[in-house]
Scaffold this motif. Structure first.
Motif, short mmCIF file in Angstrom:
data_model
loop_
_atom_site.label_atom_id
_atom_site.label_comp_id
_atom_site.label_asym_id
_atom_site.label_seq_id
_atom_site.Cartn_x
_atom_site.Cartn_y
_atom_site.Cartn_z
N ILE A 140 0.84 -1.20 0.00
CA ILE A 140 0.00 0.00 0.00
C ILE A 140 0.88 1.25 0.00
O ILE A 140 0.58 2.24 -0.67
N ALA A 141 1.99 1.19 0.73
CA ALA A 141 2.93 2.31 0.76
C ALA A 141 3.52 2.55 -0.63
O ALA A 141 3.77 3.70 -1.02
N GLU A 142 3.73 1.50 -1.39
CA GLU A 142 4.26 1.64 -2.75
C GLU A 142 3.28 2.39 -3.65
O GLU A 142 3.68 3.19 -4.50
N VAL A 143 1.99 2.15 -3.43
CA VAL A 143 0.97 2.88 -4.20
C VAL A 143 1.01 4.36 -3.86
O VAL A 143 0.97 5.22 -4.75
N LEU A 144 1.12 4.67 -2.58
CA LEU A 144 1.19 6.07 -2.15
C LEU A 144 2.43 6.75 -2.72
O LEU A 144 2.37 7.90 -3.17
N ARG A 145 3.54 6.06 -2.69
CA ARG A 145 4.79 6.61 -3.23
C ARG A 145 4.67 6.93 -4.72
O ARG A 145 5.07 8.01 -5.17
N ASP A 146 4.11 6.00 -5.48
CA ASP A 146 4.07 6.15 -6.93
C ASP A 146 3.02 7.15 -7.42
O ASP A 146 3.15 7.71 -8.51
N LEU A 147 1.96 7.36 -6.62
CA LEU A 147 0.88 8.23 -7.07
C LEU A 147 0.86 9.60 -6.40
O LEU A 147 0.09 10.47 -6.80
N ARG A 148 1.69 9.79 -5.38
CA ARG A 148 1.57 11.01 -4.56
C ARG A 148 1.78 12.29 -5.36
O ARG A 148 1.14 13.31 -5.08
N ARG A 149 2.66 12.29 -6.34
CA ARG A 149 2.94 13.53 -7.07
C ARG A 149 1.84 13.87 -8.06
O ARG A 149 1.45 15.03 -8.19
N ASN A 150 1.36 12.88 -8.77
CA ASN A 150 0.34 13.16 -9.79
C ASN A 150 -0.97 13.68 -9.21
O ASN A 150 -1.64 14.50 -9.81
N VAL A 151 -1.34 13.18 -8.02
CA VAL A 151 -2.63 13.61 -7.45
C VAL A 151 -2.59 15.06 -7.00
O VAL A 151 -3.63 15.70 -6.83
N ASP A 152 -1.40 15.60 -6.81
CA ASP A 152 -1.27 17.00 -6.41
C ASP A 152 -1.00 17.93 -7.59
O ASP A 152 -0.77 19.12 -7.42
N SER A 153 -1.03 17.36 -8.79
CA SER A 153 -0.78 18.17 -9.98
C SER A 153 -1.92 18.01 -10.97
O SER A 153 -2.82 17.19 -10.80
N LEU A 154 -1.88 18.80 -12.02
CA LEU A 154 -2.91 18.73 -13.05
C LEU A 154 -2.78 17.47 -13.90
O LEU A 154 -3.67 17.14 -14.68
N ASP A 155 -1.65 16.76 -13.74
CA ASP A 155 -1.43 15.54 -14.53
C ASP A 155 -2.24 14.36 -14.00
O ASP A 155 -2.42 13.37 -14.70
N GLY A 156 -2.67 14.45 -12.77
CA GLY A 156 -3.36 13.32 -12.16
C GLY A 156 -4.79 13.16 -12.67
O GLY A 156 -5.53 14.13 -12.79
N SER A 157 -5.18 11.92 -12.95
CA SER A 157 -6.53 11.65 -13.43
C SER A 157 -7.44 11.34 -12.24
O SER A 157 -6.99 11.15 -11.11
N PHE A 158 -8.73 11.29 -12.52
CA PHE A 158 -9.71 10.98 -11.47
C PHE A 158 -9.46 9.59 -10.89
O PHE A 158 -9.51 9.39 -9.67
N SER A 159 -9.16 8.62 -11.76
CA SER A 159 -8.93 7.25 -11.29
C SER A 159 -7.66 7.15 -10.44
O SER A 159 -7.61 6.39 -9.48
N GLU A 160 -6.64 7.94 -10.79
CA GLU A 160 -5.42 7.96 -9.99
C GLU A 160 -5.73 8.47 -8.58
O GLU A 160 -5.25 7.93 -7.59
N ARG A 161 -6.52 9.53 -8.52
CA ARG A 161 -6.86 10.10 -7.22
C ARG A 161 -7.67 9.11 -6.38
O ARG A 161 -7.44 8.99 -5.17
N LYS A 162 -8.59 8.40 -7.00
CA LYS A 162 -9.41 7.44 -6.26
C LYS A 162 -8.55 6.31 -5.69
O LYS A 162 -8.74 5.88 -4.56
N LEU A 163 -7.59 5.83 -6.49
CA LEU A 163 -6.69 4.78 -6.01
C LEU A 163 -5.81 5.30 -4.88
O LEU A 163 -5.59 4.62 -3.88
N PHE A 164 -5.31 6.52 -5.06
CA PHE A 164 -4.47 7.13 -4.03
C PHE A 164 -5.25 7.27 -2.72
O PHE A 164 -4.74 6.94 -1.64
N GLU A 165 -6.48 7.74 -2.81
CA GLU A 165 -7.29 7.94 -1.61
C GLU A 165 -7.62 6.61 -0.93
O GLU A 165 -7.66 6.53 0.30
N ALA A 166 -7.85 5.57 -1.73
CA ALA A 166 -8.14 4.24 -1.17
C ALA A 166 -6.92 3.71 -0.41
O ALA A 166 -7.04 3.17 0.70
N ALA A 167 -5.74 3.88 -1.01
CA ALA A 167 -4.51 3.43 -0.36
C ALA A 167 -4.25 4.25 0.91
O ALA A 167 -3.86 3.70 1.95
#
Length: 201
Positions: free
Chosen positions: A144-171
């Motif tokens: 789960i920590a690996e998911v947070l590490r890999d997605l943390r930057r995109n969710v805080d930028s305009l590059d992040g998609s809705f699905s990325e944010r949902k996965l990040f929030e679930a993790a």
């Protein structure tokens, strides 16, 4: 003859009962054979636990129930977060993904992973999304920590998609819930600390 069915109906419940008896017998046999292997850290009523598919819960009851005529030792777990209760044969609890709350050492390892450099993959997002979801569903705090590490930057930028944010929030929700239980803190407090760590990484 007109008006008469040529098909004979089976007795109601016959198949279901037979299947239940077979499943119960198989579980009972497995439970009997597993008694030879002593559980060094058995589950107890009141324990906080993690069930891979549903996250953090609590053991409400451990006792013998009769299922399809067979007595089985069952463990009952509740998940306050989604108001759900599950009952699982105790002999199959660990195989089904039930475990106790992680140790401090595992949390420290997970935090170190979150602070690390994100692993960038150029593969199709659909495949990566499936892989991330599998890591979250594993219930493994390190994955789960690996998911947070890999997605943390995109969710805080305009590059992040809705699905990325949902996965990040679930993790994030899974991670925070377990660490909060271990540390005896409110989830909001753990989330605040986690957010600071990710921003500083």
């Amino acid at each position: 003859m007109h008006g008469m069915s040529m098909f004979r109906t089976t007795q109601k419940g016959t198949v279901t009962d037979a299947m239940a008896r077979t499943a119960a017998a198989a579980t009972a046999a497995e439970a009997k054979s597993s008694k030879a292997v002593k559980d060094e850290d058995p589950f107890r009523e009141g324990d906080a636990i993690v069930y891979a598919a549903h996250g953090v819960g609590r053991v409400d009851r451990i006792g013998v129930d009769e299922i399809a005529g067979t007595k089985l030792e069952m463990i009952q777990i509740s998940f306050p977060g989604n108001q759900m209760t599950l009952r699982i044969p105790l002999s199959k609890a660990r195989k089904s993904g039930l475990r106790k709350i992680v140790s401090r050492e595992i949390v420290d390892k997970a935090m170190a992973i979150i602070k690390g450099k994100p692993h960038v993959s150029r593969g199709m997002w659909a495949r990566r999304a499936v892989a991330y979801q599998e890591k979250i569903n594993s219930g493994d705090l390190v994955q789960i920590a690996e998911v947070l590490r890999d997605l943390r930057r995109n969710v805080d930028s305009l590059d992040g998609s809705f699905s990325e944010r949902k996965l990040f929030e679930a993790a994030q929700e899974r991670f925070v819930a377990e660490v909060a239980v271990l540390e005896g803190k409110e989830p909001t407090e753990v989330l605040e600390k986690l957010t600071e760590v990710m921003k500083a990484a």
